[in-house]
Design an enzyme around this catalytic site. Structure first.
Site, PDB file in Angstrom:
ATOM      1  N   SER A  31       4.185   1.934   8.784  1.00 48.04           N
ATOM      2  CA  SER A  31       3.947   0.842   7.846  1.00 48.04           C
ATOM      3  C   SER A  31       4.730   0.555   6.858  1.00 48.04           C
ATOM      4  O   SER A  31       5.382   1.428   6.363  1.00 48.04           O
ATOM      5  CB  SER A  31       2.355   1.050   7.217  1.00 48.04           C
ATOM      6  OG  SER A  31       2.473   2.311   6.570  1.00 48.04           O
TER       7      SER A  31
ATOM      8  N   ASP B 229     -11.628 -10.889  -0.716  1.00 48.90           N
ATOM      9  CA  ASP B 229     -12.116  -9.699   0.224  1.00 48.90           C
ATOM     10  C   ASP B 229     -11.082  -9.330   1.167  1.00 48.90           C
ATOM     11  O   ASP B 229     -11.157  -8.344   1.890  1.00 48.90           O
ATOM     12  CB  ASP B 229     -13.408 -10.216   0.873  1.00 48.90           C
ATOM     13  CG  ASP B 229     -14.653 -10.201  -0.027  1.00 48.90           C
ATOM     14  OD1 ASP B 229     -14.397  -9.437  -1.028  1.00 48.90           O
ATOM     15  OD2 ASP B 229     -15.586 -11.001   0.253  1.00 48.90           O
TER      16      ASP B 229
ATOM     17  N   HIS C 173       0.846  -1.256   0.088  1.00 46.54           N
ATOM     18  CA  HIS C 173       0.065   0.064  -0.052  1.00 46.54           C
ATOM     19  C   HIS C 173       1.022   1.330   0.115  1.00 46.54           C
ATOM     20  O   HIS C 173       0.168   2.315  -0.039  1.00 46.54           O
ATOM     21  CB  HIS C 173      -1.046   0.151   1.067  1.00 46.54           C
ATOM     22  CG  HIS C 173      -0.331   0.313   2.345  1.00 46.54           C
ATOM     23  ND1 HIS C 173      -0.061  -0.710   3.571  1.00 46.54           N
ATOM     24  CD2 HIS C 173       0.045   1.210   3.108  1.00 46.54           C
ATOM     25  CE1 HIS C 173       0.319  -0.070   4.564  1.00 46.54           C
ATOM     26  NE2 HIS C 173       0.753   1.164   4.482  1.00 46.54           N
TER      27      HIS C 173
END
Length: 400
Positions: free
Chosen positions: A333, A257, A181
């Site tokens: 992160s 998902d 991400h």
């Protein structure tokens, strides 16, 4: 001479980490268990449309899927894994390619790795409502690392900063492991991904040498000797990224998902960084970690210009994710989550990266609030894939 008590009063962090060292016997040492891992090989590479680089990088991720939700996810088939472990490569000239992969020596119906311990289910969990998140659990247990004799010393020296704002970990001569991400929002590559840079902390001035021991040695069972660090003036030296690899499992539209399972990416630098790096390891079950403890260092946004170290006990786990309450803020992160155990083959303690810190989850389920920090575990298949990206061959990637 200052007393030990006075020293503790002024340097509570160091005393917490360094006093009362533990020297485990050989028989009780937690050990890395090498295992045969599958082979993940590239098969076909095709050019893709040039990315748009429209969105800003997100420094954390949100998911309404808690541990129970992940444990109920349908077990992935061999063909699912081939599709999800296929990967995109973003080149520094803006060119994008997609590579299909083959998997060999892996039986999805047989859990041969201690990292795979939970059973699957065909039920799909409904997403819960997610609210604004906080990443500090009670007392802030993070430690800012000061002084070049600590910052430039292993294992802290393996922590790097991405120009998109995340953190990363050196895992090869010119390779950095981070979160997907940090470079891709699930739909497209983020602004700055094409001209991505990796920052290495360096000192602005040359100070007199100090005799110091490794800051994390005590909490990992090492010696307690230390000296006080000084706040040296530090700066970042930047190296451009040549290639960025992102698994298709992260990219929305091709993922299930719970694409957080694939929130990892590997960056290849344009030149070697000339620092010691940390080896990869297959993530063991949490109960085999010393004190169930994990560690990671990163560049949290609320402490600009500082490297922040933390450790905590691992909590729940799924085959792909490790839940814990290590305090962290956006910017951390992408940090490599590591453990330190005994390497019987080499006859020494060895730190290995066993996961990638992904982000924070605040989940409200049936009126009950639950909070987690989440790391993506390095499974045997992920180890095989990342190792191939680093080594360029599978021969050097058969044991993890």
């Amino acid at each position: 001479m200052r007393s030990r008590a006075a020293l503790c009063w002024s340097t509570s962090l160091l005393c917490l980490l360094f006093l009362s060292p533990v020297s485990p016997s050989t028989s009780s040492r937690p050990q890395w268990i090498l295992q045969r891992v599958p082979v993940v090989l590239p098969e076909k590479t095709e050019d893709q449309p040039t990315p748009l680089f429209l969105s800003e990088a997100r420094l954390d991720v949100a998911s309404g899927c808690d541990p129970d939700c992940h444990k109920k996810a349908t077990r992935l088939s061999y063909w699912d894994l081939r599709r999800l472990l296929a990967f995109e490569t973003l080149h520094s000239d803006g060119r994008l390619t997609e590579t299909a992969i083959g998997i060999y020596g892996y039986n999805p119906n047989l859990n041969t790795s201690p990292a795979y311990s939970s059973s699957g289910s065909s039920a799909k969990a409904q997403r819960s409502r997610v609210r604004r998140r906080r990443e500090i659990f009670g007392h802030d247990g993070r430690f800012s690392i000061a002084g070049q004799n600590f910052l430039l010393k292993f294992p802290f020296s393996v922590a790097v900063k991405l120009s998109t704002g995340c953190s990363g970990t050196l895992v090869g001569d010119r390779h950095v492991l981070t979160a997907a991400h940090c470079v891709h929002d699930g739909k497209n590559y983020v602004k700055g991904a094409q001209k991505l840079r990796v920052g290495f902390l360096k000192s602005k001035q040359r100070d007199a040498p100090q005799s110091t021991m490794n800051l994390t040695n005590h909490v990992e069972g090492g010696p307690a000797q230390y000296t006080l660090p000084t706040k040296d003036k530090m700066k970042f030296q930047w190296i451009r990224v040549k290639r960025t690899h992102v698994p298709k499992g992260w990219i929305k539209g091709n993922a299930n998902d719970i694409g957080m399972d694939f929130d990892y990416a590997l960056l290849e630098l344009k030149k070697p960084h000339k620092r010691r790096y940390m080896k990869l390891g297959v993530s063991p079950p949490a109960q085999r970690l010393p004190g169930r403890r994990v560690h990671f260092s990163g560049f949290d946004n609320d402490r600009p210009g500082q490297l922040v170290y933390r450790f905590c006990q691992a909590g729940e786990e799924t085959p792909d994710l490790l839940y814990q309450h290590c305090d962290a803020q956006p910017g951390a992160s992408g940090s490599g989550v590591y453990a330190r155990m005994w390497d019987r083959r080499r006859g020494r303690w060895e730190r290995k990266v066993i996961g990638v810190f992904s982000g924070h989850q605040w989940v409200e389920k049936l009126g009950v609030s639950q909070e987690f920090n989440v790391a993506v575990r390095i499974t045997p298949l992920k180890y095989a894939q990342i190792c191939y990206w680093i080594k360029g061959n599978f021969v050097d990637c058969r044991e993890g």
